[in-house]
Scaffold this active site. Structure first.
Site: not given
Length: 412
Positions: A171, A218, A228, A288
């Site tokens: 997933y 978290r 969910r 980044f």
């Protein structure tokens, strides 16, 4: 107030002050919006509205890569908004997800029925798809391919729960690992990074999995409250009959054991993160990639063995985030940061935790791949840090007072 939360961390106060006084521009230079088309400017508005953490680092990327990554993010944000919208029936949502990549080439396609907070990226999708079609072909191919693969994966998990730890990996691959793979291919396509960065999908996948697993860990309370479920059943079923039972006060010991198990699983991606970052050459690409990763390990350290995961929101301090953002600009600094937070987790490992041996093992591996720099600012003397903190506080007070007086003068 951010400064109050960092009172016990003088280096954070110093960096908050530096950041406010323009230090942020060293990491995140200001964009020239005037040179952009109206539709591209609109895309950057949507980027800043929808991204909690990536907008700043995306806008700091060099050259045409910046626009490609901005559009990539918005396309996937639109796709993710469809997945998250619980008001869209499955018989409509599944084909939308699996065919979403085709909407990139449909000039007028949009979706106006979403109730999600980021629905503007669906309602004004023609603006995003236009800028997608303006990208160079090598960028369009990557974005379309990743969007297709991600949509198919999301559709697969709409109709099944995340059961085994293997399915958790799968997933997370679909929703984040593919993002890492796509970004890596964009880096190489821009020629700012070597071809191997885009070709090594295993390391790129780990970059995404580490961030996604951190977010899932978290966000336990928020997700379960909204119906969910992303914690894998193989993990939580060892400690509770239902996932939401972990939030019950009497289940705290079991809940912490489950939490620590998942944090340990997420940490196994850190050696790949170190290997990936060590290959990067371009400074803007390094920033980044590195900044979200050090934020993630700081977040995991805050979450580990922390009852607040089941009672509220666990966030790192603003001063902590600013310090990480300003420091994680080279490989040696990143290794030092990773070592520091792995050491914090190590100090919290309980003698009775069921995952103790696995946690200690992966922390040893991580620390073996991290090197400590003796010249880092973490080793500045307490006297220096105290002086810096005092200077920062006094300067902050002076600036705030001067600004208030100027405002009062302007109001007269």
């Amino acid at each position: 107030m951010d400064i109050l939360k960092s009172l016990g961390h003088p280096e954070e106060i110093f960096n908050l002050f530096r950041f406010k006084m323009g230090g942020c521009r060293a990491v995140m230079p200001k964009l020239d919006y005037d040179s952009m088309s109206q539709t591209l400017r609109t895309c950057y508005v949507y980027l800043n509205q929808t991204s909690r953490s990536f907008a700043a680092v995306i806008q700091a990327l060099d050259g045409e890569l910046r626009h490609a990554v901005c559009i990539f993010y918005l396309v996937l944000r639109a796709l993710d908004t469809v997945e998250d919208d619980m008001t869209i029936p499955l018989d409509k949502k599944v084909p939308m997800l699996t065919h979403f990549h085709t909407y990139l080439y449909q000039e007028d396609w949009c979706f106006t029925e979403s109730q999600e907070k980021d629905r503007q990226v669906l309602e004004d999708f023609p603006t995003i798809s236009l800028e997608f079609r303006n990208l160079a072909q090598e960028y369009r191919e990557v974005i379309s391919d990743i969007c297709h693969r991600m949509g198919v994966g999301m559709a697969e998990f709409l109709e099944k729960k995340v059961g085994s730890m293997k399915e958790w990996d799968q997933y997370c691959h679909y929703v984040a690992g593919l993002v890492g793979i796509g970004l890596s291919r964009l880096f190489s396509a821009s020629q700012l990074e070597d071809p191997e960065v885009g070709q090594d999908t295993e390391l790129a996948n780990s970059m995404g999995l580490f961030l996604q697993k951190t977010n899932i860990i978290r966000d336990y309370l928020e997700d379960t409250t909204e119906g969910r479920a992303f914690w894998p059943q193989e993990a939580w079923s060892q400690f509770a009959g239902r996932l939401e039972d972990l939030a019950q006060p009497e289940k705290l010991e079991s809940a912490l054991s489950c939490l620590n198990l998942l944090v340990t699983d997420a940490l196994r991606h850190v050696p790949d993160v170190i290997a990936y970052l060590s290959r990067l050459h371009n400074q803007s690409v390094f920033n980044f990639c590195a900044i979200p990763q050090v934020m993630a390990i700081a977040t995991l350290s805050s979450c580990y063995n922390n009852p607040m995961v089941f009672q509220g929101v666990v966030k790192i301090r603003k001063g902590q985030a600013v310090t990480l953002m300003m420091e994680a600009t080279n490989m040696r600094a990143v290794q030092t940061i990773i070592f520091q937070y792995s050491q914090e987790i190590l100090q919290k490992v309980s003698l009775t935790d069921p995952s103790r041996d696995k946690t200690l093992h992966i922390l040893a591996v991580i620390q073996g791949k991290s090197t400590m720099s003796q010249s880092r600012s973490h080793h500045l003397s307490p006297m220096y840090l105290s002086a810096a903190m005092l200077l920062a506080v006094l300067s902050w007070q002076y600036i705030s007072t001067a600004a208030a007086q100027a405002q009062g003068t302007g109001d007269v």
